[in-house]
Design an enzyme around this catalytic site. Structure first.
Site, PDB file in Angstrom:
ATOM      1  CB  CYS A  91     -83.337 -74.964   6.757  1.00 26.09           C
ATOM      2  SG  CYS A  91     -81.824 -74.063   6.415  1.00 26.09           S
ATOM      3  CG  HIS A 358     -84.073 -69.525   8.294  1.00 29.50           C
ATOM      4  ND1 HIS A 358     -84.713 -70.546   8.969  1.00 29.50           N
ATOM      5  CD2 HIS A 358     -83.358 -70.139   7.293  1.00 29.50           C
ATOM      6  CE1 HIS A 358     -84.404 -71.709   8.407  1.00 29.50           C
ATOM      7  NE2 HIS A 358     -83.580 -71.484   7.400  1.00 29.50           N
ATOM      8  CB  CYS A 388     -84.981 -75.142   0.429  1.00 28.93           C
ATOM      9  SG  CYS A 388     -84.509 -73.551   1.168  1.00 28.93           S
ATOM     10  N   GLY A 390     -80.313 -77.444   3.514  1.00 26.98           N
ATOM     11  CA  GLY A 390     -78.917 -77.487   3.130  1.00 26.98           C
ATOM     12  C   GLY A 390     -78.468 -78.871   2.721  1.00 26.98           C
TER      13      GLY A 390
END
Length: 402
Positions: A91, A358, A388, A390
């Site tokens: 991300c 996103h 954040c 993954g």
């Protein structure tokens, strides 16, 4: 070290990342090439204008594979002498691309770079690459890996965030995005996307919608079945966090980030590059950070990444005027605010991924450009962007207006 500056930032609108989404007709290479062209046109870039194009994208398979960054350069109007490299930090790929570019400028490895990213989630769905982190039992069992939605619910349970608190955060994100849209706050960085005939495909973020607590309250938790029934991921989470008797499933489609298509590009260079090309710097990089975290709870990385980047910049949390904390799930941002006792009025003031989506590989660059635009609009000096990531990581960047 040499200072690195942001000279310009461009992004596409975010389209719904489904087959009925407006951007579904455009490939990731197409989204990237059009974004690179907009950045080049706005800044009169010609010839070997930058050292490299560093491009984030997460699901690197099929039409998003084979070094998409180089394909994007060749598909754009940039000179073929400019190379391209694709990177994947899930991300945070778009922000990591920017950080890599900034740090290469700071270290003297090039005068200028274009950095950003793309994701066409409508055409290349998340998980199509079949990565080991999701399917290799030897890896997943050893590290108590669970799906991200379960991790978000673990955060909510462990740190005491109720369904109502998560829903209220989501409603506020939608309201803020609607106000920002109505007031044209995205107009500096966001550009209309046109087809090959010059006809506009999409000019506004497609997923902003009117919502309230009542409508969100009717939605069923998205991760309850996979947690409690089959395959029973709650048991794995509780093995890692035995102090939790049960996991409270509070997240659903309305308080989680939307699946989206989009791209973003940022022009980064040193002082001499700007002077040579008659470009005015908009912001300076103060510090960048990245860190690994527990892969079970997975999504708490913005907290240690922020602590790390503040230390690198010699700053305190109170020195930051505005924050962009990616809204992967409501509990992620709620935990960030709780950890730093941070004022919500300074965080995601124009909404975020819950409202607008996103697009994995692009989001980091999108939120940094949104942060800079808002710093200029509101006359603020310092900003921090963080995501954040993954499998348990975090990344952060601090910029300062020039």
């Amino acid at each position: 070290m040499t200072d690195a500056y942001i000279y310009d930032a461009v992004r596409t609108p975010r389209g719904k990342g489904k087959k009925d989404g407006t951007l579904h007709e455009v490939t990731a290479v197409g989204l990237s090439a059009r974004t690179l062209n907009k950045l080049a046109d706005r800044n009169n870039l010609s010839g070997h204008a930058v050292e490299d194009v560093i491009w984030g994208n997460v699901t690197q398979i099929g039409e998003q594979g084979a070094c998409l960054a180089r394909s994007a350069v060749l598909g754009s109007n940039l000179d073929q002498s400019i190379p391209g490299v694709s990177i994947n930090r899930f991300c945070a790929s778009g922000l990591e691309a920017v950080n890599m570019a900034a740090n290469q400028v700071r270290g003297g490895a090039g005068d200028a770079f274009i950095a950003g990213g793309v994701e066409s989630m409508s055409r290349v769905p998340m998980g199509m690459d079949g990565g080991a982190i999701a399917i290799d039992p030897e890896l997943t069992m050893k590290n108590y890996v669970v799906p991200q939605g379960i991790s978000a619910d673990i955060i909510a349970t462990k740190y005491g965030f109720s369904r109502d608190e998560c829903d209220a955060y989501a409603v506020e994100s939608q309201n803020r995005a609607a106000i920002a849209e109505a007031e044209g706050r995205f107009s500096r960085s966001r550009v209309s996307l046109k087809d090959q005939n010059g006809l506009t495909i999409l000019q506004n973020d497609e997923m902003i919608r009117k919502t309230d607590m009542q409508s969100l309250g009717s939605l069923r938790p998205s991760f309850k079945d996979m947690g409690e029934v089959m395959p029973g991921f709650d048991k794995i989470g509780i093995m890692r966090y035995p102090e939790l008797e049960t996991i409270n499933h509070v997240h659903h489609a309305g308080n989680s980030s939307g699946i989206a298509d989009g791209a973003a590009a940022i022009l980064i260079g040193n002082k001499e590059y700007g002077e040579k090309n008659n470009l005015k710097p908009r912001a300076k990089f103060r510090a960048t950070s990245r860190i690994g975290t527990d892969p079970t709870i997975m999504l708490t990385g913005p907290i240690p990444a922020t602590e790390r980047v503040l230390k690198a910049a010699g700053m305190d949390i109170s020195d930051i005027d505005l924050f962009e904390v990616n809204e992967a799930f409501a509990s992620v941002v709620l935990r960030f605010m709780q950890a730093f006792d941070a004022d919500h009025s300074k965080i995601n003031v124009n909404g975020g991924a819950i409202a607008m989506g996103h697009p994995l590989g692009a989001t980091g660059a999108i939120i940094l450009s949104t942060l800079l635009d808002e710093m200029e609009r509101a006359d603020r000096e310092t900003g921090l962007a963080t995501l954040c990531i993954g499998s348990g990581m975090g990344a952060a960047t601090i910029i300062e207006r020039v």
